[in-house]
Design a protein around this motif. Structure first.
Motif, PDB file in Angstrom:
ATOM      1  N   LYS A  30      40.476  49.264  45.187  1.00 53.76           N
ATOM      2  CA  LYS A  30      40.075  48.415  44.075  1.00 53.76           C
ATOM      3  C   LYS A  30      39.388  47.134  44.548  1.00 53.76           C
ATOM      4  CE  LYS A  30      42.074  50.925  40.797  1.00 53.76           C
ATOM      5  NZ  LYS A  30      41.334  51.611  39.725  1.00 53.76           N
ATOM      6  N   ALA A  32      37.484  43.801  44.665  1.00 55.73           N
ATOM      7  CA  ALA A  32      37.255  42.828  43.593  1.00 55.73           C
ATOM      8  C   ALA A  32      36.314  41.716  44.037  1.00 55.73           C
ATOM      9  CB  ALA A  32      38.592  42.237  43.134  1.00 55.73           C
ATOM     10  N   THR A  33      36.492  41.213  45.252  1.00 55.81           N
ATOM     11  CA  THR A  33      35.677  40.122  45.754  1.00 55.81           C
ATOM     12  C   THR A  33      34.500  40.662  46.561  1.00 55.81           C
ATOM     13  OG1 THR A  33      36.916  39.911  47.821  1.00 55.81           O
ATOM     14  CG2 THR A  33      37.764  38.711  45.901  1.00 55.81           C
ATOM     15  N   ASP A  36      35.768  42.130  49.691  1.00 56.17           N
ATOM     16  CA  ASP A  36      36.298  43.480  49.511  1.00 56.17           C
ATOM     17  C   ASP A  36      35.177  44.515  49.469  1.00 56.17           C
ATOM     18  OD1 ASP A  36      38.839  42.441  49.374  1.00 56.17           O
ATOM     19  OD2 ASP A  36      38.911  42.427  47.184  1.00 56.17           O
TER      20      ASP A  36
END
Length: 222
Positions: A30, A32-33, A36
């Protein structure tokens, strides 16, 4: 030379396998940033490069074909079995899918995806509670998700080594280490001394023998 059934030029399998593994990893990571997404993008590039050579065009086999033909006369380079280079280089006979390294690759892959799933579950609940993740795999290492990616990459390298993925692997290791350090700085800003106590108790990537013990300052507050 009469070739057996070729395992290459199967671009539909390249697309299918790449999509399945990338989406499976995405469902647990997952991103998100931007940080990431960079790490996940590098992982995805490794997966695509792997399956392109596994089912599309065998660049590594092509570049090594002269040496392989000399070293292993009679070897049919266009069969799928020949792509399992570790088996060929070690002089193993029989189906490479039952070789020790191939079986070990499934262990790395299976545990890597299990660790990725377990880490995401703990991190998800910690983020919802605005608390520090210190349970489950986070009680053994500070960055289980990055460790999971490394195990998955190792699993694929044991199963199907290519020149490109072998070159990418150390680059990814450096990237994950840098991302982990950046993440730790952010956790320090968010949790202060609580995170510092946690970091002193729990190793970054390689778990200690025996069960790690959190200091009192790093224990999750109830």
């Amino acid at each position: 030379m009469n070739h057996g059934e070729t395992a290459y030029g199967l671009w539909s399998l390249v697309a299918l396998n790449s999509t399945v593994f990338i989406l499976f990893a995405f469902s647990f990571f997952k991103p998100a940033t931007a940080r990431d997404w960079r790490s996940f993008g590098a992982f995805s590039a490794f997966i695509v490069a792997l399956f392109v050579e596994m089912y599309g065009f065998p660049l590594t086999i092509y570049l090594m074909s002269g040496w392989l033909a000399t070293r292993f006369p009679g070897l049919d380079l266009l069969t799928h079995d020949s792509g399992h280079l570790w088996s060929t280089l070690l002089g193993e006979t029989g189906d490479p899918h039952f070789g020790v390294l191939h079986i070990a690759s499934y262990v790395f892959l299976g545990y890597g995806f299990y660790l990725l799933s377990s880490a995401w579950h703990v991190l998800y609940h910690a983020q919802r509670q605005h608390s520090l993740a210190t349970t489950g795999p986070y009680a053994r290492v500070r960055h289980p998700q990055y460790l999971a990616f490394v195990l998955i990459l190792l699993g694929f390298l044991l199963q199907w080594p290519t020149l490109l993925t072998l070159l990418m692997f150390p680059v990814l290791l450096v990237m994950y280490r840098r991302l982990a350090i950046t993440e730790e700085k952010n956790m320090h800003k968010q949790f202060g001394e609580t995170y510092d106590a946690y970091a002193q108790s729990i190793p970054r990537f390689i778990p200690r023998l025996g069960k790690a013990r959190l200091t009192a300052d790093a224990e999750p507050k109830k």
